[in-house]
Design a protein around this motif. Structure first.
Motif, PDB file in Angstrom:
ATOM      1  N   ILE A  25       6.312  -6.667   5.142  1.00 15.07           N
ATOM      2  CA  ILE A  25       4.982  -7.020   5.621  1.00 15.07           C
ATOM      3  C   ILE A  25       3.947  -6.425   4.682  1.00 15.07           C
ATOM      4  N   ILE A  26       3.190  -7.297   4.050  1.00 12.45           N
ATOM      5  CA  ILE A  26       2.087  -6.872   3.195  1.00 12.45           C
ATOM      6  C   ILE A  26       0.789  -7.215   3.919  1.00 12.45           C
ATOM      7  N   VAL A  27      -0.107  -6.255   4.026  1.00 12.22           N
ATOM      8  CA  VAL A  27      -1.402  -6.483   4.658  1.00 12.22           C
ATOM      9  C   VAL A  27      -2.492  -6.484   3.598  1.00 12.22           C
ATOM     10  N   LEU A  28      -3.283  -7.553   3.580  1.00 12.73           N
ATOM     11  CA  LEU A  28      -4.489  -7.600   2.763  1.00 12.73           C
ATOM     12  C   LEU A  28      -5.615  -7.041   3.613  1.00 12.73           C
ATOM     13  N   PHE A  29      -6.131  -5.896   3.215  1.00 13.84           N
ATOM     14  CA  PHE A  29      -7.121  -5.174   4.006  1.00 13.84           C
ATOM     15  C   PHE A  29      -8.445  -5.122   3.254  1.00 13.84           C
ATOM     16  N   GLY A  30      -9.540  -5.266   3.986  1.00 13.78           N
ATOM     17  CA  GLY A  30     -10.842  -5.174   3.338  1.00 13.78           C
ATOM     18  C   GLY A  30     -11.906  -5.843   4.166  1.00 13.78           C
ATOM     19  N   ALA A 190      -3.670  -2.334  10.218  1.00 19.41           N
ATOM     20  CA  ALA A 190      -3.033  -2.407   8.905  1.00 19.41           C
ATOM     21  C   ALA A 190      -1.974  -1.320   8.759  1.00 19.41           C
ATOM     22  N   GLU A 191      -2.311  -0.092   9.151  1.00 23.83           N
ATOM     23  CA  GLU A 191      -1.373   1.022   8.977  1.00 23.83           C
ATOM     24  C   GLU A 191      -0.214   0.954   9.965  1.00 23.83           C
ATOM     25  N   ARG A 192      -0.412   0.296  11.098  1.00 29.20           N
ATOM     26  CA  ARG A 192       0.671   0.169  12.072  1.00 29.20           C
ATOM     27  C   ARG A 192       1.681  -0.897  11.662  1.00 29.20           C
ATOM     28  N   LEU A 193       1.209  -1.963  11.020  1.00 26.85           N
ATOM     29  CA  LEU A 193       2.074  -3.101  10.727  1.00 26.85           C
ATOM     30  C   LEU A 193       2.652  -3.107   9.314  1.00 26.85           C
ATOM     31  N   ALA A 194       1.924  -2.583   8.364  1.00 22.74           N
ATOM     32  CA  ALA A 194       2.243  -2.848   6.963  1.00 22.74           C
ATOM     33  C   ALA A 194       3.352  -1.974   6.395  1.00 22.74           C
ATOM     34  N   ASP A 195       4.150  -2.585   5.530  1.00 22.42           N
ATOM     35  CA  ASP A 195       4.983  -1.832   4.605  1.00 22.42           C
ATOM     36  C   ASP A 195       4.130  -1.419   3.413  1.00 22.42           C
ATOM     37  N   VAL A 196       3.211  -2.336   3.033  1.00 21.85           N
ATOM     38  CA  VAL A 196       2.287  -2.066   1.935  1.00 21.85           C
ATOM     39  C   VAL A 196       0.909  -2.599   2.324  1.00 21.85           C
ATOM     40  N   ILE A 197      -0.130  -1.799   2.082  1.00 21.95           N
ATOM     41  CA  ILE A 197      -1.508  -2.241   2.278  1.00 21.95           C
ATOM     42  C   ILE A 197      -2.148  -2.460   0.916  1.00 21.95           C
ATOM     43  N   LEU A 198      -2.662  -3.673   0.703  1.00 26.04           N
ATOM     44  CA  LEU A 198      -3.421  -3.984  -0.503  1.00 26.04           C
ATOM     45  C   LEU A 198      -4.890  -4.103  -0.109  1.00 26.04           C
ATOM     46  N   THR A 199      -5.719  -3.229  -0.626  1.00 21.38           N
ATOM     47  CA  THR A 199      -7.146  -3.264  -0.322  1.00 21.38           C
ATOM     48  C   THR A 199      -7.863  -4.195  -1.292  1.00 21.38           C
ATOM     49  N   ILE A 200      -8.569  -5.180  -0.729  1.00 29.88           N
ATOM     50  CA  ILE A 200      -9.284  -6.167  -1.525  1.00 29.88           C
ATOM     51  C   ILE A 200     -10.783  -5.945  -1.355  1.00 29.88           C
ATOM     52  N   GLY A 207      -6.969  -1.087  -4.297  1.00 27.41           N
ATOM     53  CA  GLY A 207      -6.050  -0.010  -3.958  1.00 27.41           C
ATOM     54  C   GLY A 207      -4.766  -0.545  -3.379  1.00 27.41           C
ATOM     55  N   GLU A 208      -3.693   0.224  -3.533  1.00 27.12           N
ATOM     56  CA  GLU A 208      -2.381  -0.140  -2.974  1.00 27.12           C
ATOM     57  C   GLU A 208      -1.774   1.095  -2.320  1.00 27.12           C
ATOM     58  N   LYS A 209      -1.340   0.937  -1.082  1.00 26.82           N
ATOM     59  CA  LYS A 209      -0.764   2.050  -0.334  1.00 26.82           C
ATOM     60  C   LYS A 209       0.563   1.610   0.263  1.00 26.82           C
ATOM     61  N   ARG A 210       1.663   2.191  -0.209  1.00 21.82           N
ATOM     62  CA  ARG A 210       2.979   1.871   0.335  1.00 21.82           C
ATOM     63  C   ARG A 210       3.297   2.848   1.443  1.00 21.82           C
ATOM     64  N   LEU A 211       3.630   2.304   2.633  1.00 22.67           N
ATOM     65  CA  LEU A 211       3.870   3.127   3.809  1.00 22.67           C
ATOM     66  C   LEU A 211       5.362   3.310   4.109  1.00 22.67           C
ATOM     67  N   VAL A 212       6.207   2.501   3.505  1.00 25.72           N
ATOM     68  CA  VAL A 212       7.651   2.637   3.650  1.00 25.72           C
ATOM     69  C   VAL A 212       8.278   2.559   2.268  1.00 25.72           C
ATOM     70  N   PRO A 213       9.526   3.030   2.091  1.00 19.81           N
ATOM     71  CA  PRO A 213      10.158   2.962   0.774  1.00 19.81           C
ATOM     72  C   PRO A 213      10.248   1.524   0.269  1.00 19.81           C
ATOM     73  N   ASP A 214      10.104   1.359  -1.031  1.00 22.74           N
ATOM     74  CA  ASP A 214      10.235   0.056  -1.668  1.00 22.74           C
ATOM     75  C   ASP A 214      11.615  -0.512  -1.364  1.00 22.74           C
ATOM     76  N   LEU A 215      11.664  -1.794  -0.985  1.00 21.51           N
ATOM     77  CA  LEU A 215      12.960  -2.425  -0.673  1.00 21.51           C
ATOM     78  C   LEU A 215      13.931  -2.315  -1.841  1.00 21.51           C
ATOM     79  N   ALA A 216      13.402  -2.367  -3.048  1.00 19.59           N
ATOM     80  CA  ALA A 216      14.263  -2.338  -4.226  1.00 19.59           C
ATOM     81  C   ALA A 216      14.949  -0.985  -4.395  1.00 19.59           C
ATOM     82  N   THR A 217      14.404   0.054  -3.737  1.00 19.15           N
ATOM     83  CA  THR A 217      14.982   1.394  -3.899  1.00 19.15           C
ATOM     84  C   THR A 217      15.735   1.850  -2.662  1.00 19.15           C
ATOM     85  N   ARG A 218      15.766   1.018  -1.602  1.00 20.43           N
ATOM     86  CA  ARG A 218      16.454   1.439  -0.369  1.00 20.43           C
ATOM     87  C   ARG A 218      17.960   1.383  -0.536  1.00 20.43           C
TER      88      ARG A 218
END
Length: 218
Positions: A25-30, A190-200, A207-218
């Motif tokens: 889940i990516i959230v576009l926030f702004g 945004a912070e409740r739902l997102a794996d990553v928040i992209l601020t527009i 800005g980009e804020k990752r709230l959970v580990p990157d899927l590629a590194t799990r």
């Protein structure tokens, strides 16, 4: 994986963003008017960028200088802010709209999962905002999309219903394991739902804020 790298001249600024989404889940926030909905509409094919590329897996949706992939061939689910339910259709008819005959496999299970089976014979004006949101979700997922776009789908709901629908989104994304790209200007949501928040801001990625580990590194 969805890869977006686009530019679009808007009345007040140049939209210029680049990002990648995995099965998360990516959230576009702004703030309102920062270009978030234009990004969704560009991915869906409702708006044509001026330059760049949009690719989902092996499918090129848009490439500068080439004819964009038609909307109906992009296999995207889209939940609009006002839900965009057809007022003259029942819930069942709304859900089945756009589904090719014989492709309803699993639809009953999806309806039961979201808990709207008792609403199938009702019309949109006869159900609550939270119920409309669930109907819109089922309709968007009924075509088995490769990507789900959500444009502030919870903004008109009261606090309790909003939290219930947030839980529903998290549960559905975990079950379907497809990318969800959601627009909101509510930081708590945004912070409740997102794996990553992209601020527009003003059409740019601020800005980009990752709230959970990157899927590629799990």
């Amino acid at each position: 994986m969805l890869t977006v790298s686009i530019q679009k001249e808007l009345p007040d600024f140049l939209l210029d963003v680049c990002f990648t989404i995995q099965e998360e889940i990516i959230v576009l926030f702004g703030p309102s008017g920062s270009g978030k909905t234009t990004i969704l509409n560009s991915i869906a094919g409702l708006v044509t960028p001026d330059a760049g590329t949009i690719r989902l897996g092996d499918n090129m949706f848009y490439e500068q200088g080439k004819k964009p992939l038609p909307v109906q061939k992009r296999n995207i689910g889209y939940v609009f802010q006002d839900y965009a339910l057809f007022p003259h259709m029942t819930v069942a008819q709304n859900i089945r709209y756009g589904i090719k005959e014989g492709k309803e496999v699993g639809l009953d299970e999806l309806v039961a999962t979201v808990g709207i089976g008792h609403l199938l014979d009702k019309y949109p004006h006869q159900i609550s905002g939270g119920q409309k949101q669930r109907v819109a979700l089922v309709r968007a997922l009924a075509t088995k999309p490769d990507l789900l776009l959500l444009d502030e789908p919870l903004s008109a709901l009261d606090a309790d219903t909003r939290k219930e629908c947030q839980d529903e989104l998290l549960r559905l994304q975990a079950a379907w394991k497809i990318p969800f790209l959601m627009v909101t200007h509510d930081r708590e949501e945004a912070e409740r739902l997102a794996d990553v928040i992209l601020t527009i801001e003003n059409g740019k990625l601020a800005g980009e804020k990752r709230l959970v580990p990157d899927l590629a590194t799990r």
